[in-house]
Scaffold this active site. Structure first.
Site, PDB file in Angstrom:
ATOM      1  N   GLU A   1       3.838  -0.540 -10.767  1.00 49.03           N
ATOM      2  CA  GLU A   1       5.191  -0.778 -10.406  1.00 49.03           C
ATOM      3  C   GLU A   1       6.226   0.422 -11.203  1.00 49.03           C
ATOM      4  O   GLU A   1       7.317  -0.042 -11.625  1.00 49.03           O
ATOM      5  CB  GLU A   1       5.754  -2.222 -10.620  1.00 49.03           C
ATOM      6  CG  GLU A   1       5.166  -2.972  -9.514  1.00 49.03           C
ATOM      7  CD  GLU A   1       5.840  -4.075  -9.016  1.00 49.03           C
ATOM      8  OE1 GLU A   1       7.115  -3.917  -9.075  1.00 49.03           O
ATOM      9  OE2 GLU A   1       5.265  -5.039  -8.670  1.00 49.03           O
TER      10      GLU A   1
ATOM     11  N   ALA B   1       0.904  -1.095  -0.072  1.00 50.33           N
ATOM     12  CA  ALA B   1       0.067   0.097  -0.068  1.00 50.33           C
ATOM     13  C   ALA B   1       0.855   1.273  -0.042  1.00 50.33           C
ATOM     14  O   ALA B   1       1.331   1.792   1.046  1.00 50.33           O
ATOM     15  CB  ALA B   1      -0.717   0.081   1.245  1.00 50.33           C
TER      16      ALA B   1
ATOM     17  N   SER C   1       3.154   8.278  -9.284  1.00 49.44           N
ATOM     18  CA  SER C   1       4.541   8.035  -9.671  1.00 49.44           C
ATOM     19  C   SER C   1       5.330   8.671  -8.677  1.00 49.44           C
ATOM     20  O   SER C   1       6.638   8.465  -8.413  1.00 49.44           O
ATOM     21  CB  SER C   1       4.869   8.765 -10.896  1.00 49.44           C
ATOM     22  OG  SER C   1       3.862   8.147 -11.860  1.00 49.44           O
TER      23      SER C   1
ATOM     24  N   THR D   1       5.374   3.498 -13.957  1.00 50.00           N
ATOM     25  CA  THR D   1       4.814   3.537 -15.396  1.00 50.00           C
ATOM     26  C   THR D   1       6.059   3.416 -16.635  1.00 50.00           C
ATOM     27  O   THR D   1       7.223   3.700 -16.024  1.00 50.00           O
ATOM     28  CB  THR D   1       4.105   4.986 -15.865  1.00 50.00           C
ATOM     29  OG1 THR D   1       5.087   5.909 -15.618  1.00 50.00           O
ATOM     30  CG2 THR D   1       2.946   5.227 -14.961  1.00 50.00           C
TER      31      THR D   1
ATOM     32  N   GLY E   1      10.974  -6.087  -8.467  1.00 48.01           N
ATOM     33  CA  GLY E   1       9.427  -6.267  -8.889  1.00 48.01           C
ATOM     34  C   GLY E   1       9.319  -6.170 -10.141  1.00 48.01           C
ATOM     35  O   GLY E   1       8.410  -6.868 -10.860  1.00 48.01           O
ATOM     36  N   ARG E   2      10.071  -5.045 -10.770  1.00 50.80           N
ATOM     37  CA  ARG E   2       9.954  -4.884 -12.104  1.00 50.80           C
ATOM     38  C   ARG E   2      10.186  -6.169 -12.993  1.00 50.80           C
ATOM     39  O   ARG E   2       9.745  -6.214 -14.276  1.00 50.80           O
ATOM     40  CB  ARG E   2      10.807  -3.856 -12.704  1.00 50.80           C
ATOM     41  CG  ARG E   2      10.100  -2.524 -12.544  1.00 50.80           C
ATOM     42  CD  ARG E   2      10.785  -1.308 -12.595  1.00 50.80           C
ATOM     43  NE  ARG E   2      10.234  -0.142 -11.964  1.00 50.80           N
ATOM     44  CZ  ARG E   2      11.078   0.607 -11.067  1.00 50.80           C
ATOM     45  NH1 ARG E   2      12.311   0.299 -10.857  1.00 50.80           N
ATOM     46  NH2 ARG E   2      10.317   1.117 -10.267  1.00 50.80           N
TER      47      ARG E   2
ATOM     48  N   THR F   1      -3.531  -3.459  -5.032  1.00 45.90           N
ATOM     49  CA  THR F   1      -3.846  -4.807  -5.697  1.00 45.90           C
ATOM     50  C   THR F   1      -3.975  -5.754  -4.409  1.00 45.90           C
ATOM     51  O   THR F   1      -2.997  -5.622  -3.448  1.00 45.90           O
ATOM     52  CB  THR F   1      -3.026  -5.382  -6.396  1.00 45.90           C
ATOM     53  OG1 THR F   1      -2.683  -4.501  -7.609  1.00 45.90           O
ATOM     54  CG2 THR F   1      -2.969  -6.858  -7.157  1.00 45.90           C
TER      55      THR F   1
ATOM     56  N   GLY G   1      -9.006 -11.031 -37.171  1.00 44.04           N
ATOM     57  CA  GLY G   1      -9.981 -10.335 -37.912  1.00 44.04           C
ATOM     58  C   GLY G   1     -11.052  -9.961 -36.947  1.00 44.04           C
ATOM     59  O   GLY G   1     -10.966  -9.410 -35.599  1.00 44.04           O
TER      60      GLY G   1
ATOM     61  N   GLY H   1      -3.363  11.285  -4.238  1.00 42.43           N
ATOM     62  CA  GLY H   1      -2.650  12.330  -4.511  1.00 42.43           C
ATOM     63  C   GLY H   1      -1.422  11.899  -4.949  1.00 42.43           C
ATOM     64  O   GLY H   1      -0.361  12.884  -5.451  1.00 42.43           O
TER      65      GLY H   1
HETATM   66  C1  LIG Z   1      -4.721  -2.244 -11.758  1.00 43.32           C
HETATM   67  C2  LIG Z   1      -3.746  -1.276 -10.884  1.00 43.32           C
HETATM   68  C3  LIG Z   1      -2.894  -1.943  -9.810  1.00 43.32           C
HETATM   69  C4  LIG Z   1      -2.103  -1.097  -9.058  1.00 43.32           C
HETATM   70  N1  LIG Z   1      -1.566  -1.819  -8.147  1.00 43.32           N
HETATM   71  C5  LIG Z   1      -0.897  -1.119  -7.145  1.00 43.32           C
HETATM   72  C6  LIG Z   1      -0.614  -1.744  -5.824  1.00 43.32           C
HETATM   73  O1  LIG Z   1      -0.579  -2.865  -5.640  1.00 43.32           O
HETATM   74  N2  LIG Z   1       0.137  -0.788  -4.583  1.00 43.32           N
HETATM   75  C7  LIG Z   1       0.407   0.330  -5.204  1.00 43.32           C
HETATM   76  O2  LIG Z   1       0.800   1.013  -4.225  1.00 43.32           O
HETATM   77  N3  LIG Z   1      -0.134   0.962  -6.212  1.00 43.32           N
HETATM   78  C8  LIG Z   1      -0.557   0.133  -7.176  1.00 43.32           C
HETATM   79  N4  LIG Z   1      -0.997   0.808  -8.413  1.00 43.32           N
HETATM   80  C9  LIG Z   1      -0.755   2.401  -8.679  1.00 43.32           C
HETATM   81  C10 LIG Z   1       0.429   2.440  -9.576  1.00 43.32           C
HETATM   82  O3  LIG Z   1       1.781   2.350  -9.301  1.00 43.32           O
HETATM   83  C11 LIG Z   1       0.111   3.816 -10.061  1.00 43.32           C
HETATM   84  O4  LIG Z   1      -0.940   3.919 -10.788  1.00 43.32           O
HETATM   85  C12 LIG Z   1       1.479   4.263 -10.994  1.00 43.32           C
HETATM   86  O5  LIG Z   1       2.416   4.338 -10.104  1.00 43.32           O
HETATM   87  C13 LIG Z   1       0.963   5.752 -11.736  1.00 43.32           C
HETATM   88  O6  LIG Z   1       0.715   6.465 -10.846  1.00 43.32           O
HETATM   89  P1  LIG Z   1      -0.890   7.668 -10.849  1.00 43.32           P
HETATM   90  O7  LIG Z   1      -1.861   6.603 -11.399  1.00 43.32           O
HETATM   91  O8  LIG Z   1      -0.896   8.307  -9.923  1.00 43.32           O
HETATM   92  O9  LIG Z   1      -0.137   8.313 -12.297  1.00 43.32           O
HETATM   93  P2  LIG Z   1       0.706   9.637 -12.178  1.00 43.32           P
HETATM   94  O10 LIG Z   1       1.856   9.683 -11.389  1.00 43.32           O
HETATM   95  O11 LIG Z   1      -0.309  10.809 -11.866  1.00 43.32           O
HETATM   96  O12 LIG Z   1       1.023   9.715 -13.750  1.00 43.32           O
HETATM   97  C14 LIG Z   1       0.038  10.054 -14.757  1.00 43.32           C
HETATM   98  C15 LIG Z   1       0.758  10.149 -16.104  1.00 43.32           C
HETATM   99  O13 LIG Z   1       1.906  11.085 -16.207  1.00 43.32           O
HETATM  100  C16 LIG Z   1       3.223  10.315 -16.429  1.00 43.32           C
HETATM  101  N5  LIG Z   1       4.164  11.051 -15.428  1.00 43.32           N
HETATM  102  C17 LIG Z   1       4.085  11.255 -14.052  1.00 43.32           C
HETATM  103  N6  LIG Z   1       5.220  11.786 -13.590  1.00 43.32           N
HETATM  104  C18 LIG Z   1       6.153  11.719 -14.627  1.00 43.32           C
HETATM  105  C19 LIG Z   1       7.320  12.371 -14.839  1.00 43.32           C
HETATM  106  N7  LIG Z   1       8.237  12.652 -13.946  1.00 43.32           N
HETATM  107  N8  LIG Z   1       7.962  12.205 -16.098  1.00 43.32           N
HETATM  108  C20 LIG Z   1       7.286  11.746 -17.108  1.00 43.32           C
HETATM  109  N9  LIG Z   1       6.059  11.349 -17.053  1.00 43.32           N
HETATM  110  C21 LIG Z   1       5.392  11.251 -15.890  1.00 43.32           C
HETATM  111  C22 LIG Z   1       2.885   9.070 -16.061  1.00 43.32           C
HETATM  112  O14 LIG Z   1       3.730   7.943 -16.644  1.00 43.32           O
HETATM  113  C23 LIG Z   1       1.550   8.888 -16.378  1.00 43.32           C
HETATM  114  O15 LIG Z   1       1.462   8.646 -17.819  1.00 43.32           O
HETATM  115  C24 LIG Z   1      -1.808  -0.055  -9.288  1.00 43.32           C
HETATM  116  C25 LIG Z   1      -2.325   0.668 -10.325  1.00 43.32           C
HETATM  117  C26 LIG Z   1      -3.278   0.105 -11.338  1.00 43.32           C
HETATM  118  C27 LIG Z   1      -3.702   0.539 -12.505  1.00 43.32           C
END
Ligand SMILES: Cc1cc2nc3c(=O)[nH]c(=O)nc-3n(C[C@H](O)[C@H](O)[C@H](O)COP(=O)(O)OP(=O)(O)OC[C@H]3O[C@@H](n4cnc5c(N)ncnc54)[C@H](O)[C@@H]3O)c2cc1C
Length: 393
Positions: A373, A130, A138, A375, A252-253, A164, A349, A135
């Protein structure tokens, strides 16, 4: 900067191949018959998760003294690849649970390992990691949850999202701020990691988040309202939370890359099989050069993704620097999963978009592994940072 041949060594043994056969047979017999229903109903039967754990998905990487099998990361990659080939959602439960068992293995005390790691390795308990908040995704350092020490207990307050295994976990690794950042340039300082057990007062699983892909693996919101955990549930040292999170994602990656390889393999097999059996203009599709061209593209992508993933795992297994390789493998394998799913859909198709065929599921699943893990944008930043560091060294 100049590559050394030894850095490209991937040692696959007969034991790896035998593990692949065991997990593949299991996945075909036990997961394949329910993979469609898992996606449609957005639910994985709990007993199936315990049976998947039984073939080693929770135990491979851990020492025998904790009930593990003492295997390497390459073995885990092969096992995850085989589960993801049949149901990426099922593999996600284990990838997410490793985000708890791995930091426990690295940073927990012996007493904490007995309490928390041993039941995870045996497959009795599942974990949820978690970190993400409404807010802060990334930007891990931007999390707002707090933990304050009151005598012998930490009191945690906050809200997590996209977690998850939120609904099924027994142990939650919760990240919270234990002290304010010393300066705006050191926002990553002052975070700590805690184990919160399911059922702890004030801890609640919130809304379940409906997603397009990996249906069944159930990300949820978590609500922490004056949650009290014993002082001893702090994992690692106070203030080490950011470091623990980031190091956990490095490893993890490689798991996520394995999921990409599994999805790509599934798309490839579906495309080959359909191209051989579908007759068009009195010939099987595979006789047409444009279809052959697509299959060749798929084979190129699949082998590249697999080799890079095994390479990243092997570097880690050899105790070598693997962070850049893990990011390269993650981007390549997850984007290959997407590309191969699209090509498989084209070869199918109209049936490619029909939900009774599995190929559209592969595309939906691939969208999520590109995101979690870190983006793929963030992975590209990590690769660039490592390149610049190497230039300075
Ligand atoms: C199905 C699912 C399961 C998940 N499971 C977990 C989990 O078990 N535990 C957990 O803690 N989290 C989990 N996550 C969260 C996941 O790690 C985040 O969604 C991910 O890190 C992106 O964060 P955000 O969604 O807030 O997007 P944001 O950080 O807001 O990013 C939005 C967009 O902006 C881009 N961006 C952001 N900052 C930058 C930068 N500095 N430079 C360039 N581009 C940038 C990103 O690449 C993305 O395209 C899960 C997400 C999903 C969808």
């Amino acid at each position: 900067m100049i590559p050394r041949s030894a850095d490209y060594e991937v040692k696959l043994t007969p034991d790896h191949e035998s593990l692949r056969h065991t997990v593949r047979d299991f996945a075909e017999k036990e997961i394949r018959p329910v993979a469609f229903d898992i996606d449609r109903n957005n639910k994985i039967p709990r007993d199936l998760l315990h049976r998947i754990a039984g073939v080693g998905l929770t135990a491979i990487n851990y020492k025998e003294e904790y009930g593990g099998l003492g295997g390497d990361l390459l073995s885990m990659v092969i096992a995850l690849e085989e589960v993801a080939r049949v149901s990426a959602a099922c593999s996600t439960v284990f990838v997410a649970s490793h985000l708890v068992s791995e930091p426990l293995n690295e940073w927990a005390s012996e007493e904490q390992k007995k309490r928390f790691l041993v039941p995870m390795v045996s497959g009795e308990k599942f974990g949820a990691h978690a970190m993400t908040e409404p807010g802060a995704g990334s930007d891990v350092a931007g999390i707002k949850s707090t933990a304050k020490l009151h005598g012998t207990h930490w009191e945690i307050n906050g809200r997590k999202t996209f977690i998850t295994n939120g609904e099924i976990a027994d142990l939650y690794l919760v990240f919270a701020r234990t002290s304010p950042p010393p300066s705006s340039r050191e926002r990553h300082k002052g975070l700590s990691a805690f184990i919160v057990e399911r059922g702890t007062e004030g801890f609640q699983v919130g809304n379940h988040i409906e997603t397009t892909g990996l249906r069944g693996s159930q990300p949820s919101e978590l609500i922490l309202d004056h949650v009290k955990v014993p002082q001893d549930n702090l994992i690692g040292k106070e203030g080490d939370g950011f470091y623990i999170g980031v190091k956990t994602y490095d490893r993890g990656r490689v798991d996520v890359s394995a999921q990409g390889v599994g999805i790509a393999q599934a798309a490839y097999e579906a495309a080959i099989s359909y191209a051989q059996t579908r007759i068009s203009f009195d010939k099987p599709l595979i006789d047409f050069q444009q279809v052959q061209y697509k299959l060749a593209e798929m084979a190129m992508g699949l082998h590249t993704a697999r080799l890079l993933t095994y390479w990243a795992a092997s570097l880690k297994d050899q105790g070598k620097e693997f962070v850049k390789a893990a990011s390269i493998a993650k981007v390549t394998a997850t984007e290959t999963a997407e590309k191969l799913s699209l090509l498989a859909m084209m070869i199918h198709g109209g049936y490619g978009v029909a939900t009774e065929y599995p190929v559209e599921r592969y595309l939906r699943d691939s969208q999520i592994i590109k995101t979690y893990e870190g983006t793929n944008d963030i992975q590209r930043l990590t690769i660039a940072k490592q390149l610049i560091k190497e230039l300075k060294d």
